[in-house]
Design a protein around this motif. Sequence first.
Motif, PDB file in Angstrom:
ATOM      1  N   LEU A   1      -2.542   1.036  -5.279  1.00  0.00           N
ATOM      2  CA  LEU A   1      -3.744   1.093  -6.122  1.00  0.00           C
ATOM      3  C   LEU A   1      -4.751   0.016  -5.712  1.00  0.00           C
TER       4      LEU A   1
ATOM      5  N   ASP B   1     -10.640   4.284 -10.824  1.00  0.00           N
ATOM      6  CA  ASP B   1     -11.268   5.445 -10.187  1.00  0.00           C
ATOM      7  C   ASP B   1     -11.109   5.333  -8.677  1.00  0.00           C
TER       8      ASP B   1
ATOM      9  N   THR C   1      -1.208   6.809 -15.907  1.00  0.00           N
ATOM     10  CA  THR C   1      -1.943   8.089 -15.824  1.00  0.00           C
ATOM     11  C   THR C   1      -3.157   8.076 -16.747  1.00  0.00           C
TER      12      THR C   1
ATOM     13  N   LEU D   1      -6.172   6.734 -14.951  1.00  0.00           N
ATOM     14  CA  LEU D   1      -6.678   7.493 -13.802  1.00  0.00           C
ATOM     15  C   LEU D   1      -7.526   8.665 -14.292  1.00  0.00           C
TER      16      LEU D   1
ATOM     17  N   VAL E   1      -4.586  14.547 -10.930  1.00  0.00           N
ATOM     18  CA  VAL E   1      -3.521  13.554 -11.111  1.00  0.00           C
ATOM     19  C   VAL E   1      -2.333  14.281 -11.722  1.00  0.00           C
TER      20      VAL E   1
END
Length: 270
Positions: free
Chosen positions: A117, A208, A233, A236, A241
């Motif tokens: 990430l 993002d 989650t 995101l 996803v």
Amino acid sequence: MTDAIPDTVLDFIDVGEGASARRIAVRRRAGKGPGLVWLGGFKSDMQGSKALALDAWAGDHGRAAVRFDYSGHGESGGDFADGTIGRWLEESVAVFERFCDGPQILIGSSMGGWMALLLAREIRKRQENRQENQQESASLAGLVLIAPAPDFTEELMWKNFPAAVKKEIETKGVWLRPSEYGDGSPYPITRNLIEEGRNHLVLGGAIDLGCPVRILQGAQDPDVPWQHAFALTHRLPADDVVLTLIQDGDHRLSRPQDIARILAAVAEIG
């Protein structure tokens, strides 16, 4: 007669300067894209079963693949006790910039999920700068996160440590944590690891990345609870996803059926 699969090449890259210089071991496989980039977990190395399975899959499909060891891990130099999230991120960025070309799938396991990430965010930032200067560079095709542990130094370690452990870390600067992994010997959790980790927390706001994300999480994971993957989650964007909860899965997710799911997620993105 099929073409012979090229072997992986062992390479080294120097990261940092002066007292913080360390030599990072990298194994790379030439091939077409999207390439695969393996980001291992805390106290793991690039010769684990998941990393080897991904490399073999890349070889079978003619895909480029890069895996490496953070400093203080595996074949790389440096002391594990000197490691921090920022230090390992610096190494991840250096390896990506040096060995990756074109679209890439970042595959991160446990701490490597957090690293993926952070690396993805750094890649996007650098891409935007390069586009202004009309330069070509490696880019993100997607992320596959396996039992991802973003913010683990704070959320899964510090907040859960008993008062006595916190006091030891604060006064002595280090606590030796018992381990059920590797050779079973305890390993250091340093005050520097905890405090520096606070510079890289991602779960406090939206993440993002602008690419597909696949998350695989075991419901029986004793190290990273499935609720942690759910929290990720929610940070995101909703589009593209997918969270797969493996009801009987543990933290390692390295059984044949788990590895098959990981490879399917990589193939779906690529």
